[in-house]
Design a protein around this motif. Sequence first.
Motif, short mmCIF file in Angstrom:
data_model
loop_
_atom_site.label_atom_id
_atom_site.label_comp_id
_atom_site.label_asym_id
_atom_site.label_seq_id
_atom_site.Cartn_x
_atom_site.Cartn_y
_atom_site.Cartn_z
N GLY A 2 0.96 -1.19 0.10
CA GLY A 2 0.10 0.01 0.18
C GLY A 2 0.82 1.12 0.08
N LYS A 3 0.10 2.35 0.14
CA LYS A 3 0.82 3.58 0.13
C LYS A 3 1.02 4.19 1.43
N ALA A 4 1.88 5.00 1.37
CA ALA A 4 2.01 6.12 2.85
C ALA A 4 1.53 7.40 2.35
N ILE A 5 0.53 7.97 3.18
CA ILE A 5 -0.30 8.95 2.62
C ILE A 5 -0.27 10.05 3.97
N ILE A 6 0.12 11.40 3.55
CA ILE A 6 -0.15 12.20 4.42
C ILE A 6 -1.44 12.66 4.20
N PHE A 7 -2.17 12.84 5.25
CA PHE A 7 -3.67 13.22 5.25
C PHE A 7 -4.02 14.15 6.25
N ALA A 8 -4.43 15.41 5.76
CA ALA A 8 -4.73 16.37 6.81
C ALA A 8 -5.53 17.57 6.34
N ALA A 9 -6.45 18.16 7.23
CA ALA A 9 -7.16 19.20 7.03
C ALA A 9 -5.93 20.40 6.98
#
Length: 196
Positions: A2-9
């Motif tokens: 899978g992917k490593a994802i930075i996810f943020a508002a």
Amino acid sequence: MGKAIIFAAVSLDGYVARDDDSVGPLFDSYGNGDVEVTFSDESRVFRTTRATADFLNATAPRMAAGVLGRRLFDHTNGWEGVPPNGEHAFVVTHHPPTDWPHLGRAPFTFVPDVRSAVEQAKAFAGDRDVSVTAGEVGGQAFQEGLIDQVVLNLVPVVLGSGRPFFGSGGPAEVLLEDPRIVQGRRVTHLVYDVRR
């Protein structure tokens, strides 16, 4: 894998929280609709618009693990032992807690460096994805080439100061692909793959 994802508002001026770590209007889109959405903790219910719900429902179930820093862990009290997204959390810290009431029972692993945390999270996740919090940890992971995708949940607010999306150091120049765009209410979801 899978992917490593930075996810943020994030605010228009690039902050994921105010100087005091409060989020102000950055999380308003999690409560401005009538469609119920949850992540891995089904007791945390959000009410979003249909567009945001569809976006989150396509993204969140793929997240098997999360990587975060000790500052966020302390600020949230480790979400009372329930990872905010996925089945396991990897906390980057040189000083693991010794008095956290959920220590030894909660699916949290304390790791001394970002690279090891992301690698352990990806091994745990297998073919699913890993979320990496924005800020210092996300910025370090991005700088080390460990991030595959950046998801900005862009909120129409200027905070003026706060915690930068990529941390205090800021990344070196990196090209990203054109974004996939989902328009919600008071938020625009932008999904960028890191160009390899």
